[in-house]
Write a protein that holds these residues in place. Structure first.
Motif, PDB file in Angstrom:
ATOM      1  N   SER A 125      -3.072  -1.034  -7.790  1.00 40.86           N
ATOM      2  CA  SER A 125      -2.736  -2.231  -7.018  1.00 40.86           C
ATOM      3  C   SER A 125      -2.296  -3.376  -7.927  1.00 40.86           C
ATOM      4  N   GLY A 145       0.821  -1.223   0.000  1.00 44.98           N
ATOM      5  CA  GLY A 145       0.000   0.000   0.000  1.00 44.98           C
ATOM      6  C   GLY A 145       0.841   1.254   0.000  1.00 44.98           C
ATOM      7  N   ARG A 146       1.898   1.242   0.785  1.00 46.88           N
ATOM      8  CA  ARG A 146       2.800   2.395   0.820  1.00 46.88           C
ATOM      9  C   ARG A 146       3.530   2.552  -0.508  1.00 46.88           C
ATOM     10  N   LEU A 180       2.307   1.768  -3.353  1.00 47.43           N
ATOM     11  CA  LEU A 180       1.308   2.350  -4.263  1.00 47.43           C
ATOM     12  C   LEU A 180       1.312   3.869  -4.147  1.00 47.43           C
ATOM     13  N   ARG A 181       1.299   4.359  -2.912  1.00 45.63           N
ATOM     14  CA  ARG A 181       1.280   5.815  -2.691  1.00 45.63           C
ATOM     15  C   ARG A 181       2.570   6.473  -3.167  1.00 45.63           C
ATOM     16  N   GLU A 182       3.681   5.781  -3.005  1.00 48.85           N
ATOM     17  CA  GLU A 182       4.978   6.334  -3.402  1.00 48.85           C
ATOM     18  C   GLU A 182       5.155   6.388  -4.922  1.00 48.85           C
ATOM     19  N   LEU A 235       2.453   5.932  -7.313  1.00 48.63           N
ATOM     20  CA  LEU A 235       1.236   6.374  -8.012  1.00 48.63           C
ATOM     21  C   LEU A 235       0.782   5.410  -9.106  1.00 48.63           C
TER      22      LEU A 235
END
Length: 161
Positions: free
Chosen positions: A83, A73-74, A76-78, A80
């Motif tokens: 999933s 999940g992290r 993914l945020r890093e 962009l």
């Protein structure tokens, strides 16, 4: 000093003098510079046997600091990405020996992605090559102007963060 954007703006001014072409003078240069930077990034990464998307994931893990691990999940945020895309990327990086997965000790259903020694070597080498290429891009700009340019670009980019 003149560049191709000056010619482009002059042509549009001749054809459409009724328009404010100030944005063209700025963003055409940013766009052209981005293309040159993308080519330099690809060359730096290819030199170290990785692709741009691989660098993005490996760099996110490397920036996390020792032990160089993040949850999916992290990541993914890093980076962009979606999933499904991240799962595919981690699978491919694991197959290359650049990352490994292990169970999340705080969530039995989750996993943690960790950078391996091979992955660290690849991302460090690629990052050093990228920095050298970027220094070449900035070579003609005095140091004080580099800081000013970074601040101006930050002002433009901040609303998107």
């Amino acid at each position: 000093m003149r560049d191709e954007v000056d010619e482009l703006v002059e042509a549009w001014t001749r054809e459409r003098s009724d328009l404010d072409l100030a944005p063209v003078a700025v963003f055409s240069r940013i766009s052209r510079l981005a293309r040159h930077l993308d080519l330099a990034r690809r060359a730096a990464f290819t030199q170290h046997g990785i692709e741009s998307w691989e660098f993005d994931v490996l760099a996110a893990l490397r920036r996390a600091g020792a032990p160089y691990e993040l949850s999916p999940g992290r990541l993914l945020r890093e980076t962009l990405v979606t999933s499904g895309t991240m799962t595919n990327r981690v699978d491919r990086l694991a197959a290359r020996g650049f990352v490994e997965r292990y169970p999340d000790p705080e969530d039995r259903r989750g996993v943690i992605v960790r950078l391996t020694a091979e992955g660290k070597t690849a991302v460090d080498g690629a990052f050093e090559a990228l920095l050298e290429a970027e220094k070449t891009f900035l070579a003609g700009l005095p140091t004080k102007d580099r800081a000013r340019l970074a601040a101006l670009l930050r002002t433009l980019l901040a609303p998107f963060s």
